[in-house]
Design a protein around this motif. Structure first.
Motif, PDB file in Angstrom:
ATOM      1  N   PHE A   1       0.839  -1.204   0.000  1.00 17.33           N
ATOM      2  CA  PHE A   1       0.000   0.000   0.000  1.00 17.33           C
ATOM      3  C   PHE A   1       0.879   1.262   0.000  1.00 17.33           C
ATOM      4  O   PHE A   1       0.559   2.255  -0.648  1.00 17.33           O
TER       5      PHE A   1
ATOM      6  N   VAL B   1      -8.356  -1.295  -9.366  1.00 17.39           N
ATOM      7  CA  VAL B   1      -8.163  -1.764  -7.988  1.00 17.39           C
ATOM      8  C   VAL B   1      -9.019  -2.995  -7.676  1.00 17.39           C
ATOM      9  O   VAL B   1      -9.029  -3.488  -6.558  1.00 17.39           O
TER      10      VAL B   1
ATOM     11  N   ILE C   1      -9.539   6.715  -7.107  1.00 20.17           N
ATOM     12  CA  ILE C   1      -9.021   5.476  -6.511  1.00 20.17           C
ATOM     13  C   ILE C   1      -8.199   4.693  -7.554  1.00 20.17           C
ATOM     14  O   ILE C   1      -7.359   3.876  -7.206  1.00 20.17           O
TER      15      ILE C   1
ATOM     16  N   HIS D   1      -3.344  11.656  -8.600  1.00 29.44           N
ATOM     17  CA  HIS D   1      -4.278  11.332  -7.528  1.00 29.44           C
ATOM     18  C   HIS D   1      -4.288  12.408  -6.442  1.00 29.44           C
ATOM     19  O   HIS D   1      -5.345  12.794  -5.942  1.00 29.44           O
TER      20      HIS D   1
ATOM     21  N   PHE E   1     -15.147  17.409   1.639  1.00 33.04           N
ATOM     22  CA  PHE E   1     -15.584  16.294   2.493  1.00 33.04           C
ATOM     23  C   PHE E   1     -14.688  16.284   3.730  1.00 33.04           C
ATOM     24  O   PHE E   1     -13.758  15.513   3.859  1.00 33.04           O
TER      25      PHE E   1
ATOM     26  N   LEU F   1     -17.891   6.523  -7.237  1.00 30.06           N
ATOM     27  CA  LEU F   1     -16.971   6.077  -6.186  1.00 30.06           C
ATOM     28  C   LEU F   1     -17.590   6.283  -4.807  1.00 30.06           C
ATOM     29  O   LEU F   1     -17.596   5.382  -3.968  1.00 30.06           O
ATOM     30  N   PHE F   2     -18.132   7.473  -4.574  1.00 27.49           N
ATOM     31  CA  PHE F   2     -18.696   7.752  -3.253  1.00 27.49           C
ATOM     32  C   PHE F   2     -19.901   6.861  -2.956  1.00 27.49           C
ATOM     33  O   PHE F   2     -20.072   6.374  -1.842  1.00 27.49           O
TER      34      PHE F   2
ATOM     35  N   ALA G   1     -18.454   3.082  -2.629  1.00 32.88           N
ATOM     36  CA  ALA G   1     -17.554   2.941  -1.466  1.00 32.88           C
ATOM     37  C   ALA G   1     -18.306   3.284  -0.181  1.00 32.88           C
ATOM     38  O   ALA G   1     -18.104   2.661   0.855  1.00 32.88           O
TER      39      ALA G   1
ATOM     40  N   LEU H   1     -13.425  -4.551  12.177  1.00 35.25           N
ATOM     41  CA  LEU H   1     -12.704  -4.160  10.957  1.00 35.25           C
ATOM     42  C   LEU H   1     -11.448  -5.010  10.773  1.00 35.25           C
ATOM     43  O   LEU H   1     -11.124  -5.446   9.675  1.00 35.25           O
TER      44      LEU H   1
ATOM     45  N   ALA I   1      -7.571  -2.408   7.497  1.00 33.93           N
ATOM     46  CA  ALA I   1      -8.954  -2.477   6.994  1.00 33.93           C
ATOM     47  C   ALA I   1      -9.273  -1.338   6.032  1.00 33.93           C
ATOM     48  O   ALA I   1     -10.041  -1.513   5.085  1.00 33.93           O
TER      49      ALA I   1
ATOM     50  N   HIS J   1      -4.012   6.230  -0.723  1.00 35.62           N
ATOM     51  CA  HIS J   1      -5.443   5.973  -0.944  1.00 35.62           C
ATOM     52  C   HIS J   1      -6.186   5.606   0.337  1.00 35.62           C
ATOM     53  O   HIS J   1      -7.315   5.099   0.266  1.00 35.62           O
TER      54      HIS J   1
ATOM     55  N   GLY K   1     -13.368   7.746   3.628  1.00 32.58           N
ATOM     56  CA  GLY K   1     -14.587   7.704   4.435  1.00 32.58           C
ATOM     57  C   GLY K   1     -14.398   7.003   5.771  1.00 32.58           C
ATOM     58  O   GLY K   1     -15.394   6.674   6.438  1.00 32.58           O
TER      59      GLY K   1
ATOM     60  N   LEU L   1     -16.257   8.497   8.710  1.00 32.44           N
ATOM     61  CA  LEU L   1     -17.708   8.328   8.557  1.00 32.44           C
ATOM     62  C   LEU L   1     -18.094   6.865   8.833  1.00 32.44           C
ATOM     63  O   LEU L   1     -19.069   6.587   9.547  1.00 32.44           O
ATOM     64  N   ALA L   2     -17.314   5.927   8.274  1.00 34.39           N
ATOM     65  CA  ALA L   2     -17.620   4.502   8.470  1.00 34.39           C
ATOM     66  C   ALA L   2     -17.558   4.134   9.949  1.00 34.39           C
ATOM     67  O   ALA L   2     -18.419   3.428  10.470  1.00 34.39           O
TER      68      ALA L   2
ATOM     69  N   GLU M   1     -20.617   5.530  11.661  1.00 41.10           N
ATOM     70  CA  GLU M   1     -21.821   4.760  11.320  1.00 41.10           C
ATOM     71  C   GLU M   1     -21.825   3.427  12.075  1.00 41.10           C
ATOM     72  O   GLU M   1     -22.862   3.000  12.593  1.00 41.10           O
TER      73      GLU M   1
HETATM   74  C1  HEM Z   1     -16.263  -0.286   6.717  1.00 36.13           C
HETATM   75  C2  HEM Z   1     -16.314   0.608   5.784  1.00 36.13           C
HETATM   76  C3  HEM Z   1     -15.213   0.871   4.790  1.00 36.13           C
HETATM   77  C4  HEM Z   1     -14.124   0.103   4.453  1.00 36.13           C
HETATM   78  C5  HEM Z   1     -13.712  -1.241   5.030  1.00 36.13           C
HETATM   79  C6  HEM Z   1     -13.399   0.826   3.434  1.00 36.13           C
HETATM   80  C7  HEM Z   1     -12.210   0.379   2.865  1.00 36.13           C
HETATM   81  C8  HEM Z   1     -11.442   1.141   1.987  1.00 36.13           C
HETATM   82  C9  HEM Z   1     -10.136   0.778   1.509  1.00 36.13           C
HETATM   83  C10 HEM Z   1      -9.387  -0.512   1.864  1.00 36.13           C
HETATM   84  C11 HEM Z   1      -9.679   1.777   0.690  1.00 36.13           C
HETATM   85  C12 HEM Z   1      -8.319   1.849   0.012  1.00 36.13           C
HETATM   86  C13 HEM Z   1      -8.397   1.495  -1.443  1.00 36.13           C
HETATM   87  C14 HEM Z   1      -7.033   1.355  -2.100  1.00 36.13           C
HETATM   88  O1  HEM Z   1      -5.986   1.494  -1.464  1.00 36.13           O
HETATM   89  O2  HEM Z   1      -7.022   1.067  -3.308  1.00 36.13           O
HETATM   90  C15 HEM Z   1     -10.749   2.767   0.626  1.00 36.13           C
HETATM   91  C16 HEM Z   1     -10.707   3.917  -0.149  1.00 36.13           C
HETATM   92  C17 HEM Z   1     -11.762   4.799  -0.262  1.00 36.13           C
HETATM   93  N1  HEM Z   1     -12.925   4.803   0.491  1.00 36.13           N
HETATM   94 FE1  HEM Z   1     -13.442   3.473   1.895  1.00 36.13          FE
HETATM   95  N2  HEM Z   1     -14.067   1.986   3.157  1.00 36.13           N
HETATM   96  C18 HEM Z   1     -15.176   2.056   3.957  1.00 36.13           C
HETATM   97  C19 HEM Z   1     -16.110   3.069   4.013  1.00 36.13           C
HETATM   98  C20 HEM Z   1     -16.118   4.187   3.203  1.00 36.13           C
HETATM   99  C21 HEM Z   1     -17.138   5.211   3.242  1.00 36.13           C
HETATM  100  C22 HEM Z   1     -18.308   5.298   4.203  1.00 36.13           C
HETATM  101  C23 HEM Z   1     -16.827   6.091   2.258  1.00 36.13           C
HETATM  102  C24 HEM Z   1     -17.630   7.324   1.945  1.00 36.13           C
HETATM  103  C25 HEM Z   1     -17.226   8.458   1.717  1.00 36.13           C
HETATM  104  C26 HEM Z   1     -15.592   5.629   1.612  1.00 36.13           C
HETATM  105  C27 HEM Z   1     -14.934   6.248   0.576  1.00 36.13           C
HETATM  106  C28 HEM Z   1     -13.700   5.873   0.078  1.00 36.13           C
HETATM  107  C29 HEM Z   1     -13.011   6.601  -0.980  1.00 36.13           C
HETATM  108  C30 HEM Z   1     -13.519   7.842  -1.703  1.00 36.13           C
HETATM  109  C31 HEM Z   1     -11.797   5.919  -1.199  1.00 36.13           C
HETATM  110  C32 HEM Z   1     -10.727   6.270  -2.213  1.00 36.13           C
HETATM  111  C33 HEM Z   1      -9.649   7.144  -1.601  1.00 36.13           C
HETATM  112  C34 HEM Z   1      -8.556   7.505  -2.578  1.00 36.13           C
HETATM  113  O3  HEM Z   1      -8.457   6.946  -3.671  1.00 36.13           O
HETATM  114  O4  HEM Z   1      -7.757   8.376  -2.208  1.00 36.13           O
HETATM  115  N3  HEM Z   1     -15.213   4.463   2.225  1.00 36.13           N
HETATM  116  N4  HEM Z   1     -11.792   2.370   1.437  1.00 36.13           N
END
Ligand code: HEM
Length: 398
Positions: free
Chosen positions: A51, A63, A79, A86, A97, A227-228, A231, A272, A334, A340, A344, A347-348, A351
């Motif tokens: 990572f 991804v 992402i 990026h 956000f 994405l939003f 994800a 998680l 997690a 990256h 969120g 927020l997660a 929630e």
């Molecule tokens: C339990 C809940 C969640 C888990 C386990 C999770 C997990 C992840 C992981 C592992 C990544 C990294 C992806 C990578 O390295 O390629 C990621 C990225 C991301 N997540 Fe979450 N996520 C969760 C909830 C959320 C929520 C609620 C949002 C709402 C806004 C969100 C928005 C994003 C976004 C926008 C990215 C991309 C960030 C970037 O590319 O810089 N996620 N998430």
């Protein structure tokens, strides 16, 4: 010992991936799947480094394993970009956000969760996923984005469809492709009618963002919206049902949460770590590298197996494979790590905490009906399609 095969799409794996993950870590820390043509890294240090080193392990080719090489056709998501491109998009969206915006949502999230619980508490039974943990994260992300109430059920259906996979098969089934097309069509139409400054939510604010002095293109705007919504909904909805199922299997720890709700944030963290809704992320090598005596070649696929890394006793000690809400792990993967890291995450976590607080306050003696529970089968998302529970009915005070 049977041959070690790691196929992330195999339904049999989803029953208990941790047996295979342990063998990966111990017997093949750099594992090659010749049929699906990917490497898998499973030890904590290797996944963490994967990572971190985005220059070597690129996100720009996709991804999700099944999407490799198909990036940018329908939208451009950050992402699936590497720094520095990026970083520009990430900074941009982080400006709107913000942590403060998330913190201010707590009361609203509690009202949303309570509304779904109100509808089931007097029945003494519910399908937790269909009636509570499925719908509420879509409502929350819809408030964030500014999606009207009447559209949310349909969007949720499409977001769920996008993640569906067939047993053992890497190819995206028709239902998943159609689901993605429907999401893109929805947002393409929505963006046409959005009014900056007038309509509430992030989508209207995206319209005003500028990158390198220019407005976002249609593909970039569609990228942020899809994405939003995916994800923000998929991972969180799965996380809360995973938590309930795990706590049902660990009644002593559940009792402790009920008696002392201040333990809930730590319990969310352990859910998680122990059974994350996101099991792996895909990367593509930008150069040849060597790990544990294996050469991996430029252009090849690598899975960073979060679910395996988070059970690694080299990082979490001899009790790594136990669920323990008192663990207080210093770190886990997690939410990924580095450039990256999940945008969120705050927020997660909120929630998850609010949902577990309300569920354990209102229907604390739930029992999961394991015979009728149905798993959700996907590539990298783990959870439940249906989680029937029974509990002592609660009637509103008159
Ligand atoms: C339990 C809940 C969640 C888990 C386990 C999770 C997990 C992840 C992981 C592992 C990544 C990294 C992806 C990578 O390295 O390629 C990621 C990225 C991301 N997540 Fe979450 N996520 C969760 C909830 C959320 C929520 C609620 C949002 C709402 C806004 C969100 C928005 C994003 C976004 C926008 C990215 C991309 C960030 C970037 O590319 O810089 N996620 N998430």
């Amino acid at each position: 010992m049977p041959e070690l095969v790691y196929n992330p799409y195999a339904f049999s794996l989803h029953e208990d991936p941790y047996v295979v993950y342990r063998r990966l870590r111990d017997e093949a820390p750099v594992y090659w799947n010749p049929e699906l043509e990917f490497w898998a890294l499973s030890r904590f240090d290797d996944v963490h480094e994967g990572f971190r080193d985005h220059a070597t392990l690129s996100s720009a080719n996709g991804v999700a394993l099944e999407n490799r090489g198909r990036v940018g056709d329908q939208f451009r998501q950050m992402i699936e970009m590497d720094p520095p491109e990026h970083s520009a998009f990430r900074q941009l969206v982080s400006r709107v956000f913000t942590g403060r915006r998330v913190a201010e949502m707590e009361a609203q999230i509690r009202t949303i969760v309570s509304g779904y619980l109100d509808a089931v508490t007097a029945k003494g039974e519910a399908d937790l996923v269909a009636e509570v943990t499925g719908p509420f994260p879509m409502d929350v992300i819809s408030v964030v984005l500014g999606i009207p109430e009447g559209d949310r059920a349909e969007l949720r259906r499409h977001a769920d469809e996008v993640m569906v996979r067939d047993d053992g098969k890497i190819e995206m089934p028709k239902v998943a492709l159609d689901g993605m097309l429907a999401l893109v069509a929805y947002f393409a139409e929505d963006l046409r009618g959005r009014r900056p400054h007038v309509d509430p939510g992030l989508i209207s604010e995206f319209l005003e963002l500028k990158v390198d002095g220019r407005s976002l293109t249609k593909l970039e705007l569609l990228g942020f919206c899809t994405l939003f919504v995916i994800a923000g909904h998929e991972t969180t909805t799965k996380m809360v049902a995973n938590a309930v199922e795990l706590l049902d299997r660990h009644p002593d720890q559940r009792r402790q949460l009920i008696d002392d709700p201040t333990l809930i944030p730590a319990a969310v963290e352990e859910v998680l770590r122990f059974h994350n809704s996101t099991q792996y992320m895909h990367r593509t090598l930008t150069r040849d590298i060597e790990r544990h005596g294996q050469i991996m070649r430029e252009g090849q696929s690598v899975l960073l197996v979060i679910g395996a890394a988070n059970h690694d006793e080299r990082e979490f000690g001899p009790t790594a494979e136990n669920f323990d809400i008192h663990r207080r792990a210093e770190r886990h993967l997690a939410f990924g790590y580095g450039a990256h890291f999940c945008l969120g995450a705050a927020l997660a976590r909120m929630e998850g905490r609010v949902a577990l607080e309300e569920i354990h306050r209102r229907i604390p003696d739930y029992v999961v009906d394991r015979d009728r529970a149905r798993r959700f089968h996907s590539g990298n998302v783990t959870g439940w399609t249906s989680l029937p529970i029974t509990f002592t009915p609660q009637y509103p005070a008159v």
